[in-house]
Enzyme design. Structure first.
Site, PDB file in Angstrom:
ATOM      1  N   ASN A 187       0.927  -1.494  -0.027  1.00 32.53           N
ATOM      2  CA  ASN A 187      -0.117   0.139   0.518  1.00 32.53           C
ATOM      3  C   ASN A 187       0.741   1.607   0.400  1.00 32.53           C
ATOM      4  OD1 ASN A 187      -2.120   1.600  -0.199  1.00 32.53           O
ATOM      5  ND2 ASN A 187      -3.123   1.277   2.070  1.00 32.53           N
ATOM      6  N   PRO A 200      -8.268   2.673  -0.511  1.00 34.32           N
ATOM      7  CA  PRO A 200      -9.028   2.253  -0.013  1.00 34.32           C
ATOM      8  C   PRO A 200      -8.645   0.582   0.602  1.00 34.32           C
ATOM      9  CG  PRO A 200      -9.964   2.699  -2.254  1.00 34.32           C
ATOM     10  CD  PRO A 200      -9.151   2.542  -2.156  1.00 34.32           C
ATOM     11  N   CYS A 201      -8.067   0.218   0.244  1.00 32.84           N
ATOM     12  CA  CYS A 201      -7.347  -1.558   1.055  1.00 32.84           C
ATOM     13  C   CYS A 201      -8.387  -1.968   1.794  1.00 32.84           C
ATOM     14  CB  CYS A 201      -6.084  -1.638   2.376  1.00 32.84           C
ATOM     15  SG  CYS A 201      -4.618   0.094   0.969  1.00 32.84           S
ATOM     16  N   HIS A 202      -9.309  -0.978   2.657  1.00 32.68           N
ATOM     17  CA  HIS A 202     -10.250  -1.105   3.375  1.00 32.68           C
ATOM     18  C   HIS A 202     -11.561  -1.783   2.752  1.00 32.68           C
ATOM     19  CE1 HIS A 202     -10.453   3.031   3.391  1.00 32.68           C
ATOM     20  NE2 HIS A 202     -11.558   2.983   2.976  1.00 32.68           N
TER      21      HIS A 202
END
Length: 101
Positions: free
Chosen positions: A51, A58-60
């Site tokens: 990341n 927006p890895c989430h």
DNA sequence: AAGTACCGTTAAA
DNA sequence: TTTAACGGTACTT
């Protein structure tokens, strides 16, 4: 301005991740397929794990096909793991605002 | 349900 | 330079 040294593969992943709409979730597989390498789902996870741009990536919002959170979110505390729920709430609120017009 | 194979990057030896 | 490890999914048993 230092050049960001990322591989083409990572760029592909980052761009694909960026296109995820607010409050929506996508799977690693979805990204892998979008970048034209459905076999490299793990490499996708790698790029997200590293990341390089936490603010624009927006890895989430990226979860497993299972619906469960991936390693990144899995390591997170419950609070941060609920980021996606908060985003969903925001989208819902905005939608209601728009509807009232 | 559990194990294995697959791709790409990074850290270590 | 070579090896090991990490990370998600689909297939096989």
């Amino acid at each position: 301005m230092k050049k960001i040294k990322l591989t083409e593969f990572e760029w592909s992943v980052l761009k694909a991740t960026m296109t995820i709409p607010l409050g929506q979730t996508r799977t690693y597989k979805w990204i892998a397929r979008k970048i034209g390498q459905p076999q490299a789902v793990r490499a996708v996870g790698q790029a997200l794990r590293k990341n390089p741009y936490p603010l624009m990536i927006p890895c989430h919002r990226v979860i497993k096909s299972n619906g469960t959170l991936g390693a990144y979110a899995g390591k997170m505390d419950g609070k941060k793991g609920r980021l996606i729920e908060i985003e969903r709430s925001i989208v819902k609120a905005i939608g209601e605002e728009v509807s009232s017009y």
